[in-house]
Design a protein around this motif. Structure first.
Motif, mmCIF file in Angstrom:
data_model
loop_
_atom_site.group_PDB
_atom_site.id
_atom_site.type_symbol
_atom_site.label_atom_id
_atom_site.label_comp_id
_atom_site.label_asym_id
_atom_site.label_seq_id
_atom_site.Cartn_x
_atom_site.Cartn_y
_atom_site.Cartn_z
ATOM 1 N N THR B 60 0.830 -1.206 0.000
ATOM 2 C CA THR B 60 0.000 0.000 0.000
ATOM 3 C C THR B 60 0.863 1.253 0.000
ATOM 4 O O THR B 60 0.510 2.258 -0.610
ATOM 5 C CB THR B 60 -0.936 0.038 1.227
ATOM 6 N N VAL B 63 2.104 2.061 -3.464
ATOM 7 C CA VAL B 63 0.990 2.586 -4.252
ATOM 8 C C VAL B 63 0.654 4.015 -3.852
ATOM 9 O O VAL B 63 0.454 4.889 -4.701
ATOM 10 C CB VAL B 63 -0.225 1.645 -4.094
ATOM 11 N N MET B 66 2.747 6.678 -5.294
ATOM 12 C CA MET B 66 2.468 7.052 -6.687
ATOM 13 C C MET B 66 1.601 8.306 -6.756
ATOM 14 O O MET B 66 1.532 8.961 -7.779
ATOM 15 C CB MET B 66 1.724 5.923 -7.406
ATOM 16 N N HIS B 67 0.882 8.602 -5.668
ATOM 17 C CA HIS B 67 -0.064 9.709 -5.705
ATOM 18 C C HIS B 67 0.297 10.845 -4.755
ATOM 19 O O HIS B 67 -0.287 11.908 -4.820
ATOM 20 C CB HIS B 67 -1.472 9.204 -5.351
ATOM 21 N N ARG B 84 -9.999 11.403 -1.892
ATOM 22 C CA ARG B 84 -11.211 11.856 -2.569
ATOM 23 C C ARG B 84 -11.280 11.460 -4.028
ATOM 24 O O ARG B 84 -12.359 11.155 -4.545
ATOM 25 C CB ARG B 84 -11.306 13.383 -2.467
ATOM 26 N N ASP B 85 -10.142 11.482 -4.721
ATOM 27 C CA ASP B 85 -10.191 11.342 -6.179
ATOM 28 C C ASP B 85 -9.626 10.037 -6.725
ATOM 29 O O ASP B 85 -10.109 9.527 -7.728
ATOM 30 C CB ASP B 85 -9.432 12.511 -6.830
ATOM 31 N N VAL B 86 -8.582 9.507 -6.097
ATOM 32 C CA VAL B 86 -7.960 8.300 -6.642
ATOM 33 C C VAL B 86 -8.922 7.125 -6.470
ATOM 34 O O VAL B 86 -9.577 6.995 -5.432
ATOM 35 C CB VAL B 86 -6.626 8.022 -5.921
ATOM 36 N N ASN B 87 -8.991 6.264 -7.478
ATOM 37 C CA ASN B 87 -9.840 5.073 -7.371
ATOM 38 C C ASN B 87 -9.384 4.241 -6.172
ATOM 39 O O ASN B 87 -8.219 3.845 -6.106
ATOM 40 C CB ASN B 87 -9.729 4.215 -8.636
ATOM 41 N N PHE B 88 -10.295 3.973 -5.270
ATOM 42 C CA PHE B 88 -10.009 3.223 -4.041
ATOM 43 C C PHE B 88 -8.936 3.898 -3.190
ATOM 44 O O PHE B 88 -8.343 3.256 -2.330
ATOM 45 C CB PHE B 88 -9.577 1.777 -4.344
ATOM 46 N N LEU B 92 -6.908 2.508 0.209
ATOM 47 C CA LEU B 92 -5.461 2.326 0.310
ATOM 48 C C LEU B 92 -4.902 3.138 1.470
ATOM 49 O O LEU B 92 -4.052 2.679 2.218
ATOM 50 C CB LEU B 92 -4.800 2.746 -1.011
ATOM 51 N N MET B 95 -5.939 1.500 4.715
ATOM 52 C CA MET B 95 -5.166 0.267 4.929
ATOM 53 C C MET B 95 -3.784 0.603 5.472
ATOM 54 O O MET B 95 -3.262 -0.074 6.348
ATOM 55 C CB MET B 95 -5.026 -0.507 3.622
ATOM 56 N N ARG B 484 -18.162 19.271 -9.085
ATOM 57 C CA ARG B 484 -18.478 17.936 -9.601
ATOM 58 C C ARG B 484 -18.782 16.949 -8.478
ATOM 59 O O ARG B 484 -19.521 15.985 -8.663
ATOM 60 C CB ARG B 484 -17.315 17.411 -10.448
ATOM 61 N N ALA B 526 -15.564 21.009 -12.874
ATOM 62 C CA ALA B 526 -14.240 20.611 -12.383
ATOM 63 C C ALA B 526 -13.645 21.630 -11.407
ATOM 64 O O ALA B 526 -12.667 21.335 -10.737
ATOM 65 C CB ALA B 526 -13.284 20.398 -13.548
#
Lengths: 176, 688
Positions: B60, B63, B66-67, B84-88, B92, B95, B484, B526
Motif C-alpha cells: 500500500t 501505491v 504514486m499519488h 477523494r479522487d484516486v480510485n479506491f 489504500l 489500509m 463535480r 471541475a
C-alpha cells in the motif's frame, strides 16, 4: 493435501480443502483489484479532461495554433485555398492510410483542419508548415504529413488523428 | 536451513534450474519440510501475521507514493486528493494508516510472547536482538510516515521528536539541524523523511530475512520452552504451521478490516486533519498510541537529557535481556514467580501508555515516575534476582510428553487475554485521542450516517449545502470540494446538469490569457468552491484577527475527549461522531450573555461549547434565516443538523462506499475464517 486422500472417492476433507483454497484464491484476487484500479486516471484528471471551447476568429488564413486538451497538443490550422485544393486532389491510391480530405474536416468548414499533433510513429510532435506536402514534418524520424494531416512519407503508419470536435458557430469549436 | 535438503523437483526443467540455483530446495526445507514444534499455540501465529502486515504496508505504501506529493505546500492536499479522487484511494490510505497501528499491535503481542516464553534465551540471543533492531526500525519508519500527511500532529510530532536529539551536549544542535536540513522543521525535513520512510521498510524486510534465518538455525522456541529432541516432537511446517498461521492471519484481518472500513479515524488524532501550522502548537500533543509508554517515561523525568536517555535506554535494555535473565528454565509456564511479575510488567506498560496520553501534571507525573522505575526494575532487578532465587517447576521430558500429558500449567488462555489486551489497547488508543479540557461536552445527537449501515440523508445534504452557500461561505472556504463532487455517488445526489448550472453561478478566476492577464469566467464542474478571501491575511483582516477555518475537513478535525470507559464501548459501537456533535453544538452554543463571572474579550462571543468559550465567530445562524424549499422547519436546530451533515459529507465523501465495501469484505472474511478453522482442525487431527 498430505494424508488420507483417496484417489477414487473425493472425501469431505477434499471438499473442505478445495473450498478453503477457492475462497482464499477468490478473495486474494478480488483484493488485488483496488491496486490495479488506482493506476487509472483519478476523478480530478477525468474532470479536467472535460471538453474545451476554442475561438477561431483570431486565426488568420494560413496560420495555425496549438491548444491542449487532455494533455495532448491539438493543431488547429486555418488552411489556405491552395492547401485545401492539394488535400482534396490527392488520389487515394497515393495514400498509405487512405482517407478523403472531406472525411477529415467538418462539412462547410473545409478551411479548418483540427488534428491531434502527435506523430503516429512514436509520439513526437510534428512541426506545422514543413516537409514536402505543405503539411507537417516530424523531426524525430522524418515522417511527413500533408495539408490534411495524412501520412505521406516516413515510418509513421497512420494519419494524424482527428479529435472529437464540433462547430458551435462559424468561429467557435468545442473539442471533446 | 536445517542441513542440506534432499528435496528434488520432479520436472526436468526445475531440476536443471535447481542445479544452478537451489532456491526451491531452500524454500522447501525452510517452509515445507521444516520441523516445527507440535505444541505451538496461537501466540506463535503472530510471526506470520507480522510478515503479512509488512507486506501489506510495503504494497500500500508503494501505491500511495504514486499519488503523494512530498512538498510542504502540497503534501496535505495531496493526501486529501488521494482519499477523494484516486480510485479506491480512501481504501489504500486507510489500509496503510490503520495498518501501521495493526503492525505495532502485532509486534507488541509478538514481543510479549517472546518475553513470557523466554524466547530470547540461549541459543536465540541473536534472533532476539535482530527482533529489537526490527522494532527500532519500525519505530523510525512509523514516526516518519506519520509526518508525511503534514497535518498539525505530523508537524509538531516531527518538531518534538527531532528536538529529542538536542538534549545531547555539544553535538545536539548540530544533529538537529542535520535532521531538519534547515533552521526549523520544513520542506527539506519533509522531503528527507519521505525518502527514508520509503527506504526503511526494505531494510526491515532485510532484517526480517536474517531474523527468520536465525530462527531456522536455532529452531523455534515453544510454550514449554524445551528443545526438540526427536521427530515425535515436531510436525512438518507445511501444512500444519502454514494452515494454522493462515487461520491466525484471517482472524487478525477481521480486526484490521473493522478499523479500515468502520473506524478509520479511531486510531488517529483529529488535529492531524488541520494542515500544519508552524505558528501554533496544538493544545495537547500526543504521539500515536504505540509510542505512548516511551513518551510517558520521557516526560516523567524532570531533566531534559536524563529524560531522553531514559527513553532510549528503555528500548535498548531489551538488547541485554538474554543476559539479564539467566534462568535456565525458559517458559514462564514453569516459573511461578516470573509469571506473576510478567503480568505486572504488562500492566505497567499499559499504564505507562495511559499516562503518556494524559497531560503531564500533578498525580500523573508522580505515577509516571513510579511506573518508569517499575519498568526498569523488571529488567534490572526482578529478572536477575529471579534467575537466582526462583525454584522453577520441573519441565516435561519432551514436547511429545507435554502434548500428551496436557497437564501442568496451561498456556496463556487466548480468548480472555485477547479481550484483556483489546480493552487495554482501547485504553491507550482512546486516551490518545484529543484530551481537551472541556467542561461542556457537546450533547450526542442522532446522525443518519452513524453505525455500520449509516448513509447520508440526501435532503439534509442539499439543505446543508444551501446553508453553506447562503451563510457559511461568506467567511469560510471549502477548498477540497469541487462542484463535480455534488454529483458523486454517496453525495447530495444532484444530476450533472444541476451541478453544471450551479457551478456556472460562480465566478472563477482563471488565466493568464493571451494578453497575460487574469480574467473571470463562469465556474465549471471541475472547479473547486472559490474561497471568500484571497489569502489568510485578508481573511484575518476582515474577521477581527481571527481566521475562519476551511470547512472541508472540519467535521473530522474537531473532537472531544470521550473519557473512560466510553472510548472502549466506542470501539464496539463504532461511535465516531464527536466531530459532528461538536460542530452542531458550536452552532447552537451561542449565548447572548456569558454566565456570571465569565468575561469575554471585545470582538469575541460567548459559546458554551467552544474551548475557552471566547469564539471570534459571531452567532452565524438564527431561526428563520434560511428558507427551505422542502418544507423543513426553519429552526436553528434544523440548520445545525443539516449543515453538519453536509460538512460531514464534505469531510468523508466516500463514507457510503466504505461501509458498503466493508460489509462485503466482512461477509467473505467470516466465511473464510470458518473454512480455515475447519481446515486447520482437519489438518491437525492427527497431530494432537
Amino acid at each position: 493435501m498430505t494424508t488420507a486422500t483417496s484417489d477414487d472417492h473425493p472425501t469431505r476433507r477434499d471438499f473442505l480443502f478445495v473450498a478453503t483454497g477457492a475462497a482464499a484464491t477468490v478473495g486474494g484476487l478480488a483484493s488485488l483489484w483496488p491496486f490495479v484500479s488506482q493506476m487509472n486516471p483519478d476523478a480530478s484528471t477525468i474532470a479536467a479532461g472535460a471538453p474545451i471551447e476554442v475561438d477561431l476568429s483570431p486565426i488568420a488564413d494560413g496560420q495555425d495554433i496549438k491548444v491542449f486538451w487532455r494533455g495532448k497538443p491539438i493543431y488547429i490550422m486555418h488552411r489556405t485555398k491552395k492547401q485545401v485544393e492539394e488535400a482534396q486532389q490527392v488520389p487515394l491510391s497515393d495514400l498509405k492510410d487512405p482517407a478523403t480530405d472531406q472525411s477529415r474536416v467538418k462539412e462547410g468548414h473545409d478551411q479548418w483542419l483540427v488534428v491531434i499533433g502527435i506523430c503516429t510513429h512514436l509520439g513526437c510532435i510534428p512541426i506545422a508548415h514543413e516537409g514536402n506536402y505543405d503539411g507537417f514534418f516530424c523531426p524525430c524520424h522524418g515522417s511527413q504529413y500533408d495539408s490534411s494531416g495524412r501520412i505521406r512519407q516516413g515510418p509513421a503508419p497512420l494519419n494524424l488523428a482527428v479529435p472529437p470536435y464540433a462547430f458551435l458557430s462559424d468561429t467557435k469549436i468545442q473539442i471533446g | 536451513m536445517s542441513g542440506p535438503s534432499d528435496y528434488k523437483p520432479s520436472h526436468p526443467a526445475l531440476q536443471w534450474f535447481e542445479r544452478r540455483l537451489p532456491i526451491l530446495s531452500l524454500v522447501h526445507s525452510s517452509f515445507v519440510a521444516y520441523p516445527t514444534p507440535r505444541n505451538l499455540n496461537y501466540w506463535w501465529t503472530f510471526g506470520a501475521i507480522l510478515s503479512v502486515m509488512l507486506g501489506i504496508q510495503i504494497l500500500t505504501g508503494v501505491v500511495l507514493a504514486m499519488h503523494y506529493t512530498p512538498n510542504a505546500d502540497l503534501a496535505f492536499r495531496s493526501v486529501e486528493l488521494i482519499v477523494r479522487d484516486v480510485n479506491f484511494g480512501w481504501l489504500l490510505r486507510n489500509m496503510h494508516a490503520v495498518g501501521a497501528s495493526m503492525f505495532f499491535f502485532a509486534v507488541y503481542v509478538h514481543m510479549f510472547r517472546g518475553l513470557y516464553y523466554g524466547s530470547y534465551k540461549e541459543p536465540r540471543e541473536v534472533l532476539w536482538i535482530l527482533g529489537v533492531i526490527i522494532y527500532l526500525l519500525m519505530m523510525a519508519t512509523g514516526f516518519m510516515g506519520y509526518v508525511l500527511p503534514w497535518g498539525q500532529m505530523s508537524f509538531w510530532g516531527a518538531t518534538v521528536i527531532t528536538n529529542l536529539f538536542s538534549a545531547f551536549p555539544y553535538v545536539g544542535d548540530t544533529i538537529v539541524t542535520l535532521l531538519w536540513g534547515g533552521y526549523s522543521v520544513g520542506n527539506p525535513t519533509l522531503n528527507r523523511f519521505f525518502s527514508l520512510h520509503y527506504l526503511l521498510p526494505f531494510l526491515i524486510a532485510g532484517v526480517v530475512v536474517l531474523h527468520v534465518w536465525a530462527l531456522h538455525v536455532a529452531g523455534q522456541n515453544n510454550p514449554d520452552g524445551i528443545e526438540v529432541k526427536t521427530d515425535k516432537d515436531t510436525v512438518p511446517f507445511t501444512p500444519h504451521a502454514t494452515i494454522k498461521d493462515m487461520f491466525g492471519v484471517a482472524v487478525f484481518l477481521l480486526l484490521y478490516a473493522w478499523f479500515i472500513f468502520y473506524m478509520p479515524n479511531y486510531l488517529g488524532d483529529a488535529d492531524n486533519y488541520i494542515p500544519a501550522n508552524p505558528a501554533q502548537t496544538p493544545a495537547h500533543i500526543v504521539p500515536e498510541w504505540y509510542y505512548l509508554p516511551f513518551y510517558a517515561m520521557l516526560r516523567s523525568i524532570p531533566n531534559k537529557l536524563a529524560g531522553v536517555l531514559v527513553m532510549f535506554s528503555s528500548i535498548l535494555i531489551l538488547v541485554f535481556l538474554p543476559w539479564l535473565d539467566s534462568a535456565k528454565t525458559r517458559s514462564c509456564k514453569y516459573r511461578p514467580l516470573a509469571k506473576q511479575f510478567f503480568w505486572i510488567f504488562v500492566v505497567v506498560c499499559i499504564l505507562l501508555g495511559y499516562l503518556g496520553s494524559q497531560p503531564p501534571e500533578g498525580i500523573y507525573v508522580i505515577a509516571g515516575r513510579i511506573l518508569t522505575a517499575c519498568y526498569f526494575a523488571y529488567f534490572l532487578i526482578v529478572l536477575p534476582l529471579l534467575s537466582v532465587i526462583e525454584r522453577p517447576r520441573a519441565t516435561p521430558n519432551s514436547i511429545a510428553d507435554a502434548v500428551l500429558a496436557k497437564t501442568g500449567s496451561k498456556s496463556i488462555p487466548m480468548v480472555p487475554t485477547v479481550i484483556a489486551i483489546m480493552i487495554g489497547g482501547g485504553l491507550l488508543i482512546g486516551s490518545a485521542q484529543n484530551a481537551r479540557a472541556e467542561e461542556d461536552t457537546p450533547p450526542a445527537q442522532k446522525w443518519s450516517f452513524s453505525g455500520p449501515f449509516g448513509k447520508y440523508d440526501r435532503g439534509a445534504l442539499q439543505r446543508g449545502l444551501k446553508i453553506y452557500k447562503e451563510v457559511c461561505s461568506n467567511c469560510h472556504s471549502l477548498n477540497y470540494i469541487a462542484f463535480r463532487n455534488l454529483a458523486d455517488p454517496g453525495g447530495p445526489g444532484y444530476s450533472e446538469a444541476q451541478v453544471a448550472a450551479l457551478a456556472s453561478e460562480y465566478k472563477i478566476k482563471d488565466g493568464p490569457n493571451d494578453q497575460g492577464e487574469m480574467f473571470e469566467r463562469p465556474g465549471r464542474p471541475a472547479d473547486y468552491f472559490p474561497a471568500p478571501f484571497a489569502n489568510e491575511q485578508a481573511a484575518r483582516a476582515a474577521n477581527g484577527g481571527g481566521l475562519p477555518p476551511d470547512l472541508s475537513l472540519i467535521a473530522k478535525a474537531r473532537s472531544y475527549e470521550r473519557g473512560f470507559p466510553y472510548f472502549i464501548f466506542d470501539f464496539f459501537t463504532q461511535f465516531q461522531e464527536q466531530g459532528p456533535n461538536y460542530v452542531s453544538a458550536i452552532l447552537q452554543g451561542f449565548e447572548d450573555k456569558p454566565p456570571a463571572g465569565v468575561t469575554i474579550p471585545d470582538g469575541s462571543y460567548y459559546n458554551k461549547y467552544f474551548p475557552g468559550h471566547a469564539i471570534k465567530m459571531p452567532k452565524p445562524l438564527s431561526d428563520g434565516q434560511v428558507t427551505f424549499d422542502d418544507g423543513s422547519p426553519a429552526t436553528l436546530a434544523q440548520y445545525a443538523h443539516d449543515v453538519t451533515t453536509f460538512l460531514m459529507w464534505a469531510a468523508e465523501p466516500k463514507m457510503e462506499a466504505r461501509k458498503q465495501l466493508g460489509f462485503q469484505v466482512f461477509v467473505i472474511l467470516i466465511i473464510f475464517v470458518f473454512l480455515m478453522y475447519f481446515t486447520k482442525k482437519k489438518v491437525w487431527a492427527d497431530a494432537h
